[in-house]
Scaffold this active site. Structure first.
Site, short mmCIF file in Angstrom:
data_model
loop_
_atom_site.label_atom_id
_atom_site.label_comp_id
_atom_site.label_asym_id
_atom_site.label_seq_id
_atom_site.Cartn_x
_atom_site.Cartn_y
_atom_site.Cartn_z
N SER A 143 44.06 17.72 -9.92
CA SER A 143 45.31 16.55 -9.60
C SER A 143 45.81 16.65 -8.13
O SER A 143 44.93 16.26 -7.51
CB SER A 143 46.52 16.92 -10.60
OG SER A 143 47.32 15.98 -10.62
N ASP A 357 57.51 9.17 9.82
CA ASP A 357 56.56 9.56 10.74
C ASP A 357 55.63 10.55 9.80
O ASP A 357 55.10 11.25 10.58
CB ASP A 357 57.11 10.20 11.66
CG ASP A 357 58.02 11.47 11.46
OD1 ASP A 357 58.19 11.44 10.35
OD2 ASP A 357 58.27 12.20 12.45
N HIS A 410 44.70 14.24 -18.70
CA HIS A 410 44.71 14.64 -17.26
C HIS A 410 44.65 16.17 -17.12
O HIS A 410 44.02 16.65 -16.03
CB HIS A 410 46.14 14.35 -16.87
CG HIS A 410 46.25 14.57 -15.09
ND1 HIS A 410 45.80 13.96 -14.35
CD2 HIS A 410 47.00 15.82 -14.42
CE1 HIS A 410 46.12 14.43 -13.19
NE2 HIS A 410 46.86 15.28 -13.37
#
Length: 432
Positions: A143, A357, A410
């Site tokens: 993951s 940023d 998953h």
């Protein structure tokens, strides 16, 4: 170093030091913890190293008992390092208690900006040089650990012998909005599949949500269970047995008390164990920052994009006769109001959501000339990581081999025992 045994394996606790800011190596230092695991019969052999990067962000490496799951396959030929990524587990953990020492929310946010995949990979490179004497090592990324592995391939491929990724090929250039715009339809499909399997849960879920809308419910640790918080139990639906877990949780929600019904203590404890972020607060605080790059803020993307899918609004569902839709791996501002582990970090999370940023995490040009053997398990209709995004990335990484499967969800690398890792090892070695 402390050495000890579990069934079939020998373990060694390793503590290492890395700089908080790798651009200022002489500044503040962090302690990293890694658990070395090797087969008992091969404890003194010269073996290649494999480092495991857990999913998350914000989760320490899984604590196994012996050679469970994929670890049993790995120790057949590797010396494994189960690394607690910075800020997690025993690696200078970050939570409301430790972050309070930083002072202002601005100071806390500036500190946590050093806990993304770029810093994690630079940690790995320092650890690798200490443990292997400079030799490349193998990486298994589950993951978010796969996101870190993709960053590794973009920035320090010389440190890599081979890479295995499970459910973790990220979009290389997608904004957080794109991630969640793709996620909500997948989540809806998982919920619909759950209700098809357990049609009785349609009524149960609506009844619980209606009760929460009418009665302020505070769980034993101070967590306020709102209808929206209740919906987030849908995070269970991304795992192989998650639908069954959710069903068993819902069936014991109410007790008859006097002439009415109350939510049972057992139900409340079970919900708390699933929803509380006390054990992994960075998962909530840093979650959307893992998609931050390109000069724009993430800006609570999951919350904003959810407005495009009004069917997820619990009030709308309760006013009509439609099933209540659960949600999944989405973090919202209200998480920092309902969860006592997160409340002190609300302003910090706001500052991180507004940050513009963030540095780029992936280098498509470098990935296009990749020479490191890479194999990735891509789970068909994975609730947490979009399959189309993953396959687009797979086509960008030169030489990457994919195994696309709907046999697992998953958590396939854990649920599948040795099979998933064994398949990926065969792929990188061109044995299948």
């Amino acid at each position: 170093m402390t050495r000890y045994r579990q069934p079939g394996v020998v373990l060694t606790d390793r503590l290492l030091t890395v700089p908080l800011d790798h651009s200022a190596p002489g500044g503040e230092q962090l302690e990293l913890y890694g658990r070395e695991v090797v087969a008992g019969a091969r404890a003194d052999d010269e073996l290649p190293w494999l480092v495991y990067l857990e999913g998350g962000p914000g989760h320490g490496a899984r604590r196994f008992a012996g050679a469970q799951a994929w670890l049993g396959r790995a120790v057949q030929e590797y010396r494994v390092l189960l690394l607690d990524q910075r800020g997690t587990g025993r690696s200078t953990p970050q939570n409301r208690q430790t972050l309070a020492e930083r002072g202002t929310p601005e100071a806390q946010a500036a500190h946590l900006a050093h806990f993304r995949a770029d810093s994690i990979v630079r940690d790995c490179e320092m650890v690798r040089r200490q443990l292997t004497g400079g030799a490349p090592w193998s990486v298994l990324g589950q993951s978010f650990g796969g996101f870190c592995a993709t960053h590794y391939l973009s920035t320090a491929p010389e440190g890599l012998r081979e890479v295995f990724i499970t459910g973790g090929l990220p979009s290389l250039d997608g904004h957080a909005d794109d991630v969640y715009r793709a996620a909500y339809p997948r989540i809806r499909r998982k919920v619909e599949a759950h209700y098809t399997r357990y049609p009785q849960d349609v009524h149960r879920a609506r009844r619980i949500a209606a009760h929460l809308a009418e009665h302020r419910t505070v769980l034993p640790n101070g967590y306020t269970l709102t209808p929206e918080a209740f919906q987030s139990l849908g995070i269970l639906l991304g795992g192989g047995d998650g639908s069954h877990q959710l069903h068993y949780l819902l069936e014991n929600a109410f007790l008859r008390v006097g002439g009415g019904h109350e939510l049972s203590d057992a139900f409340q404890e079970a919900v708390l164990g699933t929803l509380s972020f006390a054990g992994h607060p960075l998962y909530a605080v840093l979650h959307e920052s893992i998609y931050g790059q390109g000069g724009s803020p993430t800006g609570w993307a999951a919350e904003r994009v959810r407005a495009e899918f009004p069917e997820f609004d619990p009030a709308t569902a309760l006013e009509g006769d439609t099933p209540l839709l659960f949600t999944g791996e989405t973090i919202h501002p209200w998480h920092f109001e309902v969860d006592p582990a997160l409340r002190p970090l609300r302003e910090t999370a706001e500052l991180l959501a507004a940050r513009t940023d963030w540095s780029p995490l992936y280098d498509p040009a470098r990935l296009a000339v990749n020479e490191v053997p890479v194999a990735a398990a891509v789970y068909h209709d994975d609730m947490y990581v979009d399959t189309d995004h993953s396959l687009r990335t797979a086509r960008t990484v030169r030489g990457l081999r994919t195994w696309v499967t709907d046999e697992y969800e998953h958590d396939g690398v854990r649920a599948g025992g040795r099979r998933v890792l064994d398949r990926l090892i065969s792929l990188v070695r061109d044995e299948v």
